[in-house]
Design an enzyme around this catalytic site. Structure first.
Site, PDB file in Angstrom:
ATOM      1  N   TYR A   1      88.762  42.033  38.314  1.00  0.00           N
ATOM      2  CA  TYR A   1      87.546  41.235  38.314  1.00  0.00           C
ATOM      3  C   TYR A   1      88.003  39.801  38.531  1.00  0.00           C
ATOM      4  O   TYR A   1      88.597  39.189  37.645  1.00  0.00           O
ATOM      5  CB  TYR A   1      86.795  41.362  36.978  1.00  0.00           C
TER       6      TYR A   1
ATOM      7  N   TYR B   1      79.367  47.329  31.147  1.00  0.00           N
ATOM      8  CA  TYR B   1      79.458  45.909  30.798  1.00  0.00           C
ATOM      9  C   TYR B   1      79.487  45.712  29.278  1.00  0.00           C
ATOM     10  O   TYR B   1      79.749  44.617  28.806  1.00  0.00           O
ATOM     11  CB  TYR B   1      78.256  45.130  31.327  1.00  0.00           C
TER      12      TYR B   1
HETATM   13  C1  SAM Z   1      78.231  41.869  38.342  1.00  0.00           C
HETATM   14  S1  SAM Z   1      76.750  41.992  39.201  1.00  0.00           S
HETATM   15  C2  SAM Z   1      76.913  43.476  40.094  1.00  0.00           C
HETATM   16  C3  SAM Z   1      76.640  43.268  41.587  1.00  0.00           C
HETATM   17  C4  SAM Z   1      75.211  43.070  41.937  1.00  0.00           C
HETATM   18  N1  SAM Z   1      74.528  44.352  41.962  1.00  0.00           N
HETATM   19  C5  SAM Z   1      75.024  42.381  43.244  1.00  0.00           C
HETATM   20  O1  SAM Z   1      74.212  42.788  44.069  1.00  0.00           O
HETATM   21  O2  SAM Z   1      75.691  41.378  43.470  1.00  0.00           O
HETATM   22  C6  SAM Z   1      75.685  42.389  37.857  1.00  0.00           C
HETATM   23  C7  SAM Z   1      74.263  42.419  38.249  1.00  0.00           C
HETATM   24  O3  SAM Z   1      73.951  43.594  38.990  1.00  0.00           O
HETATM   25  C8  SAM Z   1      72.738  44.180  38.554  1.00  0.00           C
HETATM   26  N2  SAM Z   1      73.030  45.454  37.911  1.00  0.00           N
HETATM   27  C9  SAM Z   1      74.242  45.926  37.636  1.00  0.00           C
HETATM   28  N3  SAM Z   1      74.151  47.123  37.051  1.00  0.00           N
HETATM   29  C10 SAM Z   1      72.866  47.425  36.939  1.00  0.00           C
HETATM   30  C11 SAM Z   1      72.147  48.524  36.390  1.00  0.00           C
HETATM   31  N4  SAM Z   1      72.735  49.555  35.839  1.00  0.00           N
HETATM   32  N5  SAM Z   1      70.806  48.487  36.446  1.00  0.00           N
HETATM   33  C12 SAM Z   1      70.185  47.460  37.004  1.00  0.00           C
HETATM   34  N6  SAM Z   1      70.799  46.374  37.539  1.00  0.00           N
HETATM   35  C13 SAM Z   1      72.135  46.366  37.501  1.00  0.00           C
HETATM   36  C14 SAM Z   1      72.173  43.218  37.556  1.00  0.00           C
HETATM   37  O4  SAM Z   1      71.306  42.356  38.220  1.00  0.00           O
HETATM   38  C15 SAM Z   1      73.366  42.465  37.058  1.00  0.00           C
HETATM   39  O5  SAM Z   1      73.064  41.177  36.606  1.00  0.00           O
END
Ligand code: SAM
Length: 810
Positions: A677, A780
């Protein structure tokens, strides 16, 4: 000759004249007269790319006062004058033996330059640079030589038809390949461009009879002639036109320095030919910026004793097959690239190109300091572009600030939910991910805030500015930078050992919102991350190891962290026992040891003056990898994470709400390292300050605390309480979505450079075998039940039957 054939040849002739800057009407008039004089004998007229015609037009321009006589006067004596000129040039040819020609604008191929003494034994005394495809006007590869160049270079021919013959015989349009010369039979190491290889540099033997340094020895590379009085030309002279701005879009000037065989330097990628950039800045600061797609680029150029200004034709259609970044602004928003339009183009090393250009510059322009660096100049160009762009956006922000009050007091103490957007372990051992709020300031042209794409909030247009939200300028941060370009074939832009493609099969969102790919963590500003070798005691590394520590009979000193055993197997996988422990910590944190710090950075950032008691930090298991102070090799089995990504991964669009995710394109065994990460290393305070600026519903959040060892030290200083924020800078790790409990990845702290645990790497390993195309997920550690965080980051859509959010909702 059939009239249509006549017409075609006439059109071709006029076009050729036009290409080199002659007025069409004039060309037509002179052509007509020449045809008359030569009794329609096209051979004379077409020879040497219409040399006769060009000469006649020039003569016409010189000898006839157009005001009085118009163009008529040229015709009657044109052949005679031309013949005189030819005789002159025959004499001159001893000194100026080179020719330059350019590709016809419609030709997709660049003309190939060859220099082959044996091909042109009589006329050019073995020193000819000849654009093969461009020699014969009939061949459809019409070439052009500016009138100015014709005059200055004094190109030689005995009689036009003879040269025409030579042309056809010696320089067919296709097929002839100049044999490669080896370095050994090329004493002067003279580079030339091999036919059929477009821009590939090969070595060509210099005429042994011609001593280096004579005027005829224009291809001498090793001992370029110094010209003390050479002035750096301010602008490129557009030969054949009254000024640069007069040039047609099909023409670009290129400056040829004396005594060198220029190499092809295309313009910065993305600047279309014919733009002001091509014309006006093609040679900034005296550097050669010829267009690789020009057909007759600089490699084809004739060189004479004086400074030459040649105009070459630019192909309209450009195919870039090779694209090499050569310089970039600090944060990578603006880049300069070299491109080639030829599939078999072999890019020389940028260092060698720079070296060559620098050498030339130093020799030509004495005002340059010896430590002049072309690379620095290029970077400066990129950075200035960014700075200028930023200045204009700053003006816009100034305007916004007049309207929106700064709510500085919202910072820290007054904020009831300070850890917005932050992932951290709660007392229960889970990680808290608290939502960000997006400020209405700094909304940029991408619909984001200071570079953050904002897709969810309807009021994010930037016009509905709410006064209740914090406006905190952060001009110094990269978030104000424009969206960096992404490459869907490799979102890592070559930073990783493997390419990482990107695909969206569902929506029109081509790329993820603002972020800049970095493969290694980078300190944002105040984080105290000291990588000094002096900090690593001898007992913290394996000084006396050799090769692969994993194969050594006794585990090296680096295993101290892991109880005298390596964490990795000989196959490079995480050992089952170690892995199980890590998984268990994530899945069942309450069963594991916690430490409670005295002055918890998290609580301090919530309320600096009266911080709450620490809620506890899980004591994590660390891997300690061998590092550069160790005696072992880079291939040592105890160096896995530091070697970077080796698996075939892909960033893909998962679904509307979740956004992008990461998946594997190959099957992964259990315990395999996938990626780190990676993000900006921020202090906890910096993260806090940053996150309260973007309050209000950012779609995705990316910060992670590096709190694995916060509890073990009594007085952790602010600059030692660190976290990673992958919002603006990050690697593929930032795309790993959350899955409650049974995620297929687990994060493990890895220590490489620093003996303490303030800073460490967060590495993802597979918790089980993962099939190809499976999405990679990570828990997370969000505690959806933790009511102390009023707004949870997102509605969890992980789909796990153990989903904590679903359990809570139901
Ligand atoms: C570290 S980022 C992961 C990458 C992100 N999906 C992107 O498009 O850039 C974390 C974000 O992804 C979304 N996310 C990750 N896991 C999720 C889940 N299980 N359900 C809904 N949203 C999720 C949330 O918006 C979160 O704040």
């Amino acid at each position: 000759m059939a009239p249509s054939a006549q017409l075609q040849r006439a059109q071709a002739a006029v076009k050729a004249m036009k290409l080199i800057g002659f007025d069409q009407a004039k060309a037509k008039a002179v052509l007509k007269k020449l045809l008359k004089v030569y009794e329609n004998n096209w051979e004379y007229i077409e020879a040497e790319n219409y040399r006769l015609l060009a000469d006649s037009i020039l003569d016409d321009q010189e000898s006839v006062d157009p005001e009085v006589n118009g163009t008529d006067a040229a015709a009657s004596d044109a052949p005679e004058v031309s013949r005189k000129r030819l005789r002159h040039r025959q004499e001159d040819s001893d000194h100026f033996p080179l020719t330059v020609e350019a590709a016809e604008e419609t030709s997709p191929q660049r003309p190939k330059l060859v220099r082959s003494p044996e091909d042109h034994p009589t006329n050019f005394r073995g020193k000819m640079i000849k654009p093969v495809e461009a020699q014969c006007p009939h061949d459809g590869e019409g070439s052009s030589l500016s009138p100015h160049a014709i005059r200055k270079n004094g190109l030689t021919r005995e009689k036009a038809p003879q040269n025409s013959h030579n042309c056809q015989e010696l320089s067919p349009v296709s097929g002839r390949v100049v044999p490669r010369m080896t370095r050994s039979n090329n004493p002067a190491n003279v580079p030339y461009f091999e036919k059929g290889k477009s821009s590939s540099l090969v070595m060509q033997e210099r005429d042994k009879h011609e001593p280096c340094g004579t005027s005829g020895n224009l291809i001498c590379y090793k001992e370029p002639k110094m010209e003390p009085d050479t002035e750096v030309p301010r602008d490129i002279v557009a030969v054949g036109s009254s000024s640069n701005t007069d040039m047609s879009v099909d023409e670009v000037p290129c400056y040829i320095s004396d005594n060198y065989m220029p190499i092809a330097l295309p313009p910065p990628y993305g600047i279309p030919s014919g733009t002001a950039a091509n014309h006006g800045t093609a040679r900034k600061g005296g550097f050669l910026w010829a267009n690789a797609s020009t057909g007759a680029n600089s490699q084809d150029a004739p060189i004479n004793e004086n400074e030459k200004h040649l105009k070459v034709s630019v192909q309209k259609e450009t195919r870039f097959c090779t694209n090499t970044d050569i310089a970039s602004s600090i944060t990578g928003e603006v880049k300069l690239s070299l491109s080639s339009d030829c599939s078999d183009f072999r890019m020389p090393s940028i260092e060698s190109v720079f070296k060559m250009v620098e050498d030339r510059c130093l020799k030509s322009y004495k005002i340059l300091k010896p430590d002049f660096s072309l690379m620095n100049l290029m970077k400066e160009i990129c950075q200035c572009t960014v700075d200028l762009a930023a200045e204009s956006s700053k003006d816009e922000q100034e305007e916004a600030r007049k309207v929106i009050p700064l709510l500085e007091p919202l910072k820290r103490a007054q904020s009831p939910s300070p850890s917005h957007g932050m992932v951290r372990r709660s007392s229960a051992g889970s990680l808290d991910l608290v939502p960000l709020e997006i400020p209405r300031e700094g909304l940029n042209s991408h619909g984001g805030i200071n570079g953050i794409q904002e897709n969810s909030a309807p009021e994010s247009s930037g016009h509905n500015v709410s006064q209740s939200l914090a406006i905190i300028p952060q001009e110094d941060h990269a978030v104000s930078a424009p969206h960096p370009p992404h490459d869907e074939n490799d979102i890592a832009k070559g930073e990783e050992r493997v390419r990482i493609s990107l695909i969206n099969e569902f929506t029109s969102e081509k790329f993820p919102a603002y972020f800049h790919y970095i493969a290694r963590n980078a300190v944002y500003q105040n984080a105290h991350v000291n990588f000094s070798l002096a900090r690593i005691d001898d007992e913290d590394c394996c000084l006396n190891c050799f090769g692969d520590c994993l194969s050594a009979p006794i585990p090296c000193a680096c295993t101290r962290e892991t109880g005298g055993e390596f964490a990795y197997t000989l196959d490079g996988l995480l050992k089952a026992e170690f892995l199980n422990e890590c998984i268990s910590m994530n899945r069942d944190p309450d069963k594991h040891h916690h430490i409670y710090c005295k002055d918890c950075p998290i609580e301090k950032s919530k309320n600096e003056h009266m911080p709450d008691a620490c809620k506890g930090h899980l004591v994590r298991k660390f891997i300690k990898e061998c590092w550069i102070k160790c005696g072992c090799s880079k291939q040592c089995g105890n160096r896995v994470v530091q070697r970077g990504i080796s698996r075939n991964l892909q960033v893909f669009f998962v679904a509307d709400v979740k956004g992008w995710g990461l998946r594997t394109l190959e099957e992964l065994p259990r315990g395999a390292f996938v990626c780190e990460y990676v993000g900006e290393i921020l202090t906890n305070i910096e993260l806090y300050d940053r996150t309260i600026q973007k309050t209000g519903g950012a779609r995705h959040t990316y910060p992670v605390l590096l709190d694995a060892d916060w509890g073990s030290e009594a007085g952790l200083r602010d600059e030692e309480a660190l976290c990673l924020d992958a919002t603006f800078y990050g690697n593929v790790g930032r795309f790993v979505n959350h899955r409650c409990f049974d995620a297929n990845l687990v994060e493990v702290p890895v220590e490489c450079e620093t003996p303490d645990h303030h800073y460490y790497h967060l590495a993802f390993f597979t918790t089980r075998k993962v099939e190809a195309l499976e999405e990679l997920t990570w828990d997370y550690g969000i505690d959806f039940d933790d009511r102390s965080h009023p707004i949870k980051a997102f509605k969890c859509l992980c789909g796990s039957r153990f989903c904590r959010d679903r359990v809570r909702s139901s």
